[in-house]
Write an enzyme that holds these catalytic residues in place. Sequence first.
Site, PDB file in Angstrom:
ATOM      1  N   ARG A  87     -13.457  53.171  33.439  1.00  0.00           N
ATOM      2  CA  ARG A  87     -12.177  53.570  34.055  1.00  0.00           C
ATOM      3  C   ARG A  87     -11.538  54.570  33.093  1.00  0.00           C
ATOM      4  O   ARG A  87     -11.253  54.240  31.947  1.00  0.00           O
ATOM      5  CB  ARG A  87     -11.270  52.363  34.276  1.00  0.00           C
ATOM      6  CG  ARG A  87      -9.840  52.751  34.627  1.00  0.00           C
ATOM      7  CD  ARG A  87      -8.999  51.605  35.114  1.00  0.00           C
ATOM      8  NE  ARG A  87      -9.379  51.238  36.470  1.00  0.00           N
ATOM      9  CZ  ARG A  87      -8.644  50.457  37.262  1.00  0.00           C
ATOM     10  NH1 ARG A  87      -7.492  49.973  36.839  1.00  0.00           N
ATOM     11  NH2 ARG A  87      -9.055  50.168  38.486  1.00  0.00           N
ATOM     12  N   HIS A 144     -11.808  56.500  43.427  1.00  0.00           N
ATOM     13  CA  HIS A 144     -11.859  55.040  43.185  1.00  0.00           C
ATOM     14  C   HIS A 144     -12.877  54.453  44.182  1.00  0.00           C
ATOM     15  O   HIS A 144     -12.540  53.695  45.086  1.00  0.00           O
ATOM     16  CB  HIS A 144     -10.466  54.441  43.383  1.00  0.00           C
ATOM     17  CG  HIS A 144     -10.296  53.069  42.788  1.00  0.00           C
ATOM     18  ND1 HIS A 144     -11.282  52.422  42.067  1.00  0.00           N
ATOM     19  CD2 HIS A 144      -9.235  52.209  42.813  1.00  0.00           C
ATOM     20  CE1 HIS A 144     -10.844  51.245  41.675  1.00  0.00           C
ATOM     21  NE2 HIS A 144      -9.604  51.086  42.111  1.00  0.00           N
ATOM     22  N   GLN A 156     -13.284  50.556  45.039  1.00  0.00           N
ATOM     23  CA  GLN A 156     -12.237  49.980  45.882  1.00  0.00           C
ATOM     24  C   GLN A 156     -12.494  50.285  47.357  1.00  0.00           C
ATOM     25  O   GLN A 156     -12.380  49.403  48.209  1.00  0.00           O
ATOM     26  CB  GLN A 156     -10.868  50.525  45.466  1.00  0.00           C
ATOM     27  CG  GLN A 156      -9.726  49.949  46.266  1.00  0.00           C
ATOM     28  CD  GLN A 156      -9.483  48.480  45.979  1.00  0.00           C
ATOM     29  OE1 GLN A 156      -9.273  48.106  44.830  1.00  0.00           O
ATOM     30  NE2 GLN A 156      -9.505  47.635  47.004  1.00  0.00           N
ATOM     31  N   ASP A 202      -1.012  53.207  49.011  1.00  0.00           N
ATOM     32  CA  ASP A 202      -1.203  52.914  47.591  1.00  0.00           C
ATOM     33  C   ASP A 202       0.105  53.269  46.878  1.00  0.00           C
ATOM     34  O   ASP A 202       1.004  53.863  47.494  1.00  0.00           O
ATOM     35  CB  ASP A 202      -2.377  53.767  47.064  1.00  0.00           C
ATOM     36  CG  ASP A 202      -2.800  53.425  45.649  1.00  0.00           C
ATOM     37  OD1 ASP A 202      -2.339  52.400  45.112  1.00  0.00           O
ATOM     38  OD2 ASP A 202      -3.598  54.198  45.074  1.00  0.00           O
ATOM     39  N   CYS A 238      -4.812  48.675  47.869  1.00  0.00           N
ATOM     40  CA  CYS A 238      -5.753  48.313  46.798  1.00  0.00           C
ATOM     41  C   CYS A 238      -5.110  47.420  45.741  1.00  0.00           C
ATOM     42  O   CYS A 238      -5.817  46.744  44.996  1.00  0.00           O
ATOM     43  CB  CYS A 238      -6.356  49.560  46.174  1.00  0.00           C
ATOM     44  SG  CYS A 238      -5.183  50.587  45.273  1.00  0.00           S
ATOM     45  N   ARG A 257     -13.723  42.891  46.101  1.00  0.00           N
ATOM     46  CA  ARG A 257     -14.147  43.683  44.937  1.00  0.00           C
ATOM     47  C   ARG A 257     -15.263  42.932  44.201  1.00  0.00           C
ATOM     48  O   ARG A 257     -16.244  43.518  43.757  1.00  0.00           O
ATOM     49  CB  ARG A 257     -12.970  43.902  43.971  1.00  0.00           C
ATOM     50  CG  ARG A 257     -11.848  44.782  44.470  1.00  0.00           C
ATOM     51  CD  ARG A 257     -12.257  46.233  44.598  1.00  0.00           C
ATOM     52  NE  ARG A 257     -12.709  46.829  43.356  1.00  0.00           N
ATOM     53  CZ  ARG A 257     -11.919  47.318  42.384  1.00  0.00           C
ATOM     54  NH1 ARG A 257     -10.622  47.297  42.547  1.00  0.00           N
ATOM     55  NH2 ARG A 257     -12.428  47.862  41.291  1.00  0.00           N
TER      56      ARG A 257
HETATM   57  N1  NVA Z   1      -4.007  55.035  42.673  1.00  0.00           N
HETATM   58  C1  NVA Z   1      -3.778  53.965  41.729  1.00  0.00           C
HETATM   59  C2  NVA Z   1      -4.778  52.877  41.985  1.00  0.00           C
HETATM   60  C3  NVA Z   1      -4.622  51.679  41.081  1.00  0.00           C
HETATM   61  C4  NVA Z   1      -5.678  50.653  41.336  1.00  0.00           C
HETATM   62  C5  NVA Z   1      -3.884  54.488  40.310  1.00  0.00           C
HETATM   63  O1  NVA Z   1      -4.749  55.339  40.052  1.00  0.00           O
HETATM   64  O2  NVA Z   1      -3.096  54.065  39.459  1.00  0.00           O
HETATM   65  N1   CP Z   2      -7.180  47.904  42.749  1.00  0.00           N
HETATM   66  C1   CP Z   2      -7.478  47.981  41.433  1.00  0.00           C
HETATM   67  O1   CP Z   2      -8.351  48.725  41.019  1.00  0.00           O
HETATM   68  O2   CP Z   2      -6.755  47.136  40.660  1.00  0.00           O
HETATM   69  P1   CP Z   2      -6.703  47.098  39.062  1.00  0.00           P
HETATM   70  O3   CP Z   2      -5.991  48.353  38.600  1.00  0.00           O
HETATM   71  O4   CP Z   2      -5.941  45.850  38.748  1.00  0.00           O
HETATM   72  O5   CP Z   2      -8.101  47.070  38.530  1.00  0.00           O
END
Ligand code: NVA
Ligand code: CP
Length: 315
Positions: free
Chosen positions: A116, A143, A146, A231, A271, A299
């Site tokens: 990540r 992502h 997800q 989101d 998500c 997930r």
């Molecule tokens: N779009 C959000 C998703 C978090 C799971 C982010 O990138 O922070």
């Molecule tokens: N939806 C998701 O990826 O959640 P986290 O940021 O908690 O991993």
Amino acid sequence: MLPLLFMTIKPIKPIKHFLQFSDFSLAEFEHVIERTRIIKHKFKNYEPYHPLRDRTLVMVFEKNSTRTRLSFEAGMQQLGGAAIYLNTRDSQFGRGEPVEDAAQVVSRMCDIIMIRTFGQDIIERFAQNSRVPVINGLTNEHHPCQVLADICTYIEHRGPISGKTVAWIGDANNMLYSWLQAAEIFGFHVNASTPKGYDIDQSLVSASNTRYTLFGNPSDACEDAHLVTTDVWTSMGFEAENTARLQAFDGWIVDAEKMRRAKSDALFMHCLPAHRGEEVSAEVIDGPQSVVWDEAENRLHAQKALLEYLVLGKI
Ligand code: NVA
Ligand code: CP
């Protein structure tokens, strides 16, 4: 007899990565989705399943996480393997070691890697220097894990997603770009409504993608949708823009009124984590059309199927 050096790590050749949704074909997704169903069934029936015994997943987090860490770590253990967590704060990742060097080293000590991070270019460079498969656990642009879980969740509740309409209400972010890639592969349509100034970056969408329509009015985007999804308005890494975004996104809340424009049996997904009263009303996310907890749970199951496929190939 193989030389000792090569005995434990035997990735499928050529190495397959999952860096964005478009990295897999429809046939590969169909395989992974079917394995998700089978692996979930085993889990629900307390049936041990350890195809990744003695295998190691390394997880690298440069941004925070609850679901992604938990689902990959628990999933790898449930498959009989081990998961190691690294983050920027207490590893050399935070001290400027070249990503290419890190990839060389990490990939010599494990069977699969999840990252990540911020820019997609970072994970691409990492994968180019990795001896083992790399999975995108979220970047600024994508992502894919997800959206894989979301599609599994849709199929579980409503059957095939092909031919259906997904309404995306909110930011043009990593989730939307993964949904747009999925629409092309699975043959569904995305009605996307993003506020002015937060439009889709066309350089992140394939020129051949005809599977989406842009809407200025978020309520119109929900018309006859089979699934409404949103989101957070401010994704990780964009926190400095939070105040401006709160203003710009005014009106982009998914509330009961917008859900009424969708099909009467439409599902709601997010998500998570969610901000009730911003991108979604409490009434919708905690209401009967919401499947967010199934979505979060999936997930785990979908990523176990993904780990199995990337390490062992088709079972
Ligand atoms: N779009 C959000 C998703 C978090 C799971 C982010 O990138 O922070
Ligand atoms: N939806 C998701 O990826 O959640 P986290 O940021 O908690 O991993």
